[in-house]
Design an enzyme around this catalytic site. Structure first.
Site, mmCIF file in Angstrom:
data_model
loop_
_atom_site.group_PDB
_atom_site.id
_atom_site.type_symbol
_atom_site.label_atom_id
_atom_site.label_comp_id
_atom_site.label_asym_id
_atom_site.label_seq_id
_atom_site.Cartn_x
_atom_site.Cartn_y
_atom_site.Cartn_z
ATOM 1 N N LYS A 1 0.820 -1.213 0.000
ATOM 2 C CA LYS A 1 0.000 0.000 0.000
ATOM 3 C C LYS A 1 0.853 1.262 0.000
ATOM 4 C CE LYS A 1 -4.335 -1.799 1.561
ATOM 5 N NZ LYS A 1 -5.087 -2.330 2.653
HETATM 6 N N1 GLU Z 1 -8.673 -7.751 4.581
HETATM 7 C C1 GLU Z 1 -7.487 -8.498 4.268
HETATM 8 C C2 GLU Z 1 -6.486 -7.618 3.572
HETATM 9 O O1 GLU Z 1 -6.846 -6.576 3.060
HETATM 10 C C3 GLU Z 1 -7.752 -9.685 3.356
HETATM 11 C C4 GLU Z 1 -8.516 -10.726 4.038
HETATM 12 C C5 GLU Z 1 -8.786 -11.984 3.260
HETATM 13 O O2 GLU Z 1 -8.730 -12.031 2.030
HETATM 14 O O3 GLU Z 1 -9.112 -12.933 3.925
HETATM 15 O O4 GLU Z 1 -5.324 -7.956 3.553
#
Ligand code: GLU
Length: 275
Positions: free
Chosen positions: A248
């Site tokens: 990010k």
């Molecule tokens: N929210 C998690 C992330 O942005 C991904 C979760 C998932 O794919 O299980 O890294």
């Protein structure tokens, strides 16, 4: 019915790696006429921002994706996660951990059999715990691997299917006694994910290889909460020209900056192998 999901956390703008992951899941759903679910994983209010969430919808629509509505936003369903947490607590599978991050780092460094890679602590003696609670000290709820192992009679039967590879024996030990709730973040990622994957009828979890270890921990939670286990596909991570995976913090490669620089969604899809 086949159902898969893309579950970003609105803690930054989506980059090419996210686009690859989302397109992979979307294409898998389309290929079999299945469901594609977008889920916003925004339980960590200290890191999530509304502008990043708005950008997720905008960027994915630009990319040509369509998803079911309403979108499940985890911050609106905290009761579901707390119910799961209470159940684990009632089953004697959690303990309160009062250690600070520094204390944990020290405990891990000076473990009796050499430095520990992951933390395993265990509950405090009841009188000390009561005293700390009375003093209002902050604590995190951790899952006790020892208690979980006793409950399940070991982890040998804990498996999940990795698409194309077959059954994988889960090793929840890779996560140690994971934190499932903290004062600042009322419920942790692992717990919210397994609750939501089950509630949303997700049959196939398609996500990056960086979450492979998370699956081992999540498989254990599924067993303890008696939830179904989806099939998993952990795709290879996309790397940039420098050979490093996108993060990010790489502003230049966010979907919005690519778009601002004149790249079309069709070009990007093609570059990522979905042309
Ligand atoms: N929210 C998690 C992330 O942005 C991904 C979760 C998932 O794919 O299980 O890294």
């Amino acid at each position: 019915m086949f159902a898969t999901r893309f579950a970003p956390s609105p803690t930054g703008y989506l980059h090419k790696g996210h686009a690859f992951s989302a397109l992979t899941a979307f294409a898998a759903a389309q290929a079999v006429g299945g469901r594609f679910v977008l889920r916003i994983e925004d339980i960590d209010a200290t890191r999530c921002r509304p502008e990043f969430e708005a950008a997720i919808y905008e960027d994915l629509a630009w990319l040509g994706l369509a998803w079911e509505t309403p979108v499940r936003r985890q911050s609106e369903h905290l009761d579901d996660y707390h119910a799961a947490l209470s159940r684990l607590e009632a089953d004697g599978l959690l303990y309160r951990c009062f250690r600070t991050r520094k204390e944990i780092a020290e405990a891990m460094a000076s473990a009796p059999h050499g430095p520990m890679e992951v933390f395993r602590g265990g509950p405090l003696p009841p009188d000390e715990e009561a005293a700390r609670l009375a003093a209002g000290e902050a604590f995190a709820w951790r899952l006790s691997l020892d208690a979980a192992g006793r409950r399940l009679g070991g982890f040998g039967d804990l498996t999940f299917v990795e698409e194309g590879e077959g059954a994988v024996v889960a090793r929840p030990q890779v996560g140690g006694d994971v934190v499932l709730a903290r004062r600042d973040v009322g419920v942790a990622y692992h717990l919210a994910v397994v609750v939501d994957d089950a509630l949303q009828g997700i049959t196939h979890v398609i996500r990056g290889r960086d979450l492979f270890e998370a699956t081992h921990v999540q498989r254990l939670l599924q067993a303890l909460l008696e939830l179904p286990t989806p099939t998993y596909r952990h795709h290879a991570l996309l790397v940039g020209p420098d050979g490093k995976r996108f993060a990010k913090r790489d502003r230049a490669e966010t979907l919005r900056s690519l778009r601002e620089r004149g790249m079309s969604a069709a070009d990007l899809r093609k570059e990522l192998g979905f042309g």
